[in-house]
Design an enzyme around this catalytic site. Structure first.
Site, PDB file in Angstrom:
ATOM      1  N   SER A 151     -41.775 -75.730 -43.078  1.00 29.44           N
ATOM      2  CA  SER A 151     -40.315 -75.686 -42.990  1.00 29.44           C
ATOM      3  C   SER A 151     -39.931 -75.922 -41.532  1.00 29.44           C
ATOM      4  O   SER A 151     -40.513 -76.805 -40.892  1.00 29.44           O
ATOM      5  CB  SER A 151     -39.822 -74.347 -43.536  1.00 29.44           C
ATOM      6  OG  SER A 151     -38.428 -74.347 -43.654  1.00 29.44           O
ATOM      7  N   HIS A 201     -39.223 -78.570 -46.310  1.00 33.15           N
ATOM      8  CA  HIS A 201     -37.791 -78.332 -46.506  1.00 33.15           C
ATOM      9  C   HIS A 201     -37.015 -79.269 -45.592  1.00 33.15           C
ATOM     10  O   HIS A 201     -37.261 -79.293 -44.391  1.00 33.15           O
ATOM     11  CB  HIS A 201     -37.435 -76.893 -46.118  1.00 33.15           C
ATOM     12  CG  HIS A 201     -38.177 -75.862 -46.905  1.00 33.15           C
ATOM     13  ND1 HIS A 201     -38.370 -74.583 -46.448  1.00 33.15           N
ATOM     14  CD2 HIS A 201     -38.761 -75.919 -48.131  1.00 33.15           C
ATOM     15  CE1 HIS A 201     -39.039 -73.890 -47.366  1.00 33.15           C
ATOM     16  NE2 HIS A 201     -39.298 -74.684 -48.393  1.00 33.15           N
ATOM     17  N   ASP A 256     -41.470 -68.895 -48.028  1.00 36.04           N
ATOM     18  CA  ASP A 256     -41.829 -69.822 -49.095  1.00 36.04           C
ATOM     19  C   ASP A 256     -43.269 -70.290 -48.872  1.00 36.04           C
ATOM     20  O   ASP A 256     -43.637 -70.673 -47.761  1.00 36.04           O
ATOM     21  CB  ASP A 256     -40.865 -71.021 -49.071  1.00 36.04           C
ATOM     22  CG  ASP A 256     -40.967 -71.873 -50.324  1.00 36.04           C
ATOM     23  OD1 ASP A 256     -41.440 -71.367 -51.355  1.00 36.04           O
ATOM     24  OD2 ASP A 256     -40.546 -73.041 -50.268  1.00 36.04           O
TER      25      ASP A 256
END
Lengths: 196, 273
Positions: free
Chosen positions: A18, A45, A138
């Site tokens: 991310s 992401h 995540d």
């Protein structure tokens, strides 16, 4: 790290990241030897409008062919696949990709957890996962599942991460088989297929 | 998330749905389905697979919940604004030449994209001579579509999408805000024909100049994708338009040769023969 070895010949390497992960990816990918007999999948992401930009950028930095993962496409070795923005990416039992636009998970779509969990189900011990810099957790749940199903988990050393939260969470929850710098990650992947 | 329900049990459930209710999910892609079924099993806190199975088999209300939860009902207004800009600029002028316009939104879920299309038709002065057929296999989502009431917290995003799609009006003219909800103008819903339709088992029911089926085919295996696309082909006038989701393709289907994709990269194809 007692179980510091990969149990089966890796068929798929999934790299999740991310915030702050792009710089790491741009270090790792160009350092990979050509023709490793494995498929690599990147799940990061990012904004939906940046899809082509990431694929184009990686194509200029890597000798591997880089392409967006398409639904129903078979997963082939020697390719680097990029998960499209705004879809979850899953793996089917016949080693092909599936897309899903269901609710965001961990405020994210694609969710790294979803791809990790789904890949773990399909690839078991022949899966290697890498979790990079990021600002949420995540990927950590997904790594737990990968470990239970015999796969191998590499976590970026938080000291080398732009945003340490994501790798630090993975380490705190005990899912890392090994903790490596960006250079170390590339070297590890190269040696998976040369050390015999 | 732990997967409690294994592959074999998934197949048992799918066979039950077919035997007891006539709903055929056996040609759906498994990875997403398996995740959705396991998610629901956890969410509703079933102690065992056999109780879960029995509840679906014997309780038709729970069966409806089950189908609504394992199918994906995430949608938004003017989803992929660039796509809607293409519809506005390249498709609407062609539709305008017809005396009467019929559009089918297949697998429309709660209908945010149907309302988007109705707004664009109204702005082009075409809504009066249009009918928008909105179908889905879930009766529950269609009830929400009929009401035209959507959560207010999404309206900011929808308004931005609308502007990016080329909308020039003040978006707030299309809805009335009350508490946490936005109720859309009933003139829009008045032109919608709402009905359940299952792309797996139901047939063509009319002819259209434009068919939307966005982010539905990704859940089907290649064989079912092809069957659904043949159904659309049967339901589309020559020179009609077929509009798919941002990651969906015609190129692997048997109808591919009869269609030409619009020049930009948006997922809109025109039937040329």
């Amino acid at each position: 790290m007692a179980e510091n070895h990969v149990k089966a010949t890796p068929q798929l390497i999934v790299i999740g990241g991310s915030a702050g992960s792009l710089e790491v990816i741009l270090k790792v990918i160009p350092a990979l030897q050509l023709h490793l007999p494995v498929a690599i999948l990147l799940v990061t992401h990012r904004k939906p409008s940046n899809d082509d930009i990431l694929v184009d950028l990686l194509n200029t930095k890597s000798n591997w062919p880089v392409k967006e993962a398409e639904e129903k496409e078979p997963v082939l070795p020697h390719y680097i696949y990029v998960a499209p923005a705004d879809y979850h990416l899953l793996l089917e039992k016949d080693h092909s990709f599936s897309l899903d636009v269901s609710e965001k998970v961990n405020y994210s779509r694609p969710s790294i957890d979803i791809t990790f969990e789904s890949a773990a189900e399909v690839y078991g011990p022949s899966l290697v996962a890498v979790l990079l810099s990021g600002a949420n957790a995540d990927g950590v749940e997904g790594m737990k599942r990968i470990r239970r199903l015999g796969g191998y988990c590499i976590v970026q050393d938080p000291a080398t991460a732009d945003v340490e939260y994501m790798p630090a969470q993975a380490i705190a929850q005990g899912v890392a088989n090994t903790i490596l710098s960006p250079e170390g990650i590339a070297q590890f992947i190269n040696e998976l297929f040369t050390a015999g | 998330m732990e997967f409690e329900i294994n592959d074999e049990e998934i197949e048992i459930l799918l066979q039950d749905l077919l035997d007891n209710y006539g709903y055929d999910f056996t040609d759906y892609s498994r990875a997403s389905l398996k995740r959705r079924i396991n998610r629901l099993f956890m969410l509703d806190k079933f102690p065992s697979f056999s109780l879960f199975r029995k509840q679906i088999q014997t309780d038709s209300t729970y069966f409806r919940r089950f189908v609504e939860e394992i199918t994906v009902n995430v949608t938004e207004m003017f989803r992929d604004p660039a796509f809607y800009r293409t519809v506005r600029e390249e498709v609407l002028p062609v539709l305008a030449t017809h005396p009467f316009i019929r559009i089918w939104h297949a697998g429309c879920s709660t209908g945010e994209e149907v309302y988007s299309m109705a707004i664009m038709l109204q702005e082009a002065g075409l809504l009066k001579k249009s009918l928008l057929y909105a179908t889905d296999l879930n009766p529950g989502v269609l009830d929400r579509l009929r009401k035209g009431i959507f959560p207010l917290r999404f309206i900011k995003q929808y308004s931005e999408n609308y502007i990016q799609s080329g909308g020039k009006e003040d978006f707030s003219r299309y809805y009335t805000a009350k508490y946490d909800w936005a109720k859309f103008d009933e003139q829009l819903a008045a032109k919608m024909v709402v009905a359940t339709h299952n792309l797996v088992s139901d047939r063509s029911f009319n002819e259209f100049q434009l068919i939307f089926c966005r982010n539905v085919l990704i859940y089907f295996d290649r064989n079912l994708q092809d069957r659904a696309l043949q159904l659309f082909d049967e339901s589309l006038d020559t020179l009609g338009f077929l509009a798919l989701g941002a990651k969906e393709q015609l190129k692997y289907s048997s109808i591919y040769k009869k269609y030409r994709q619009l020049d930009n990269k948006d997922r809109i194809w025109r039937k040329i023969t």
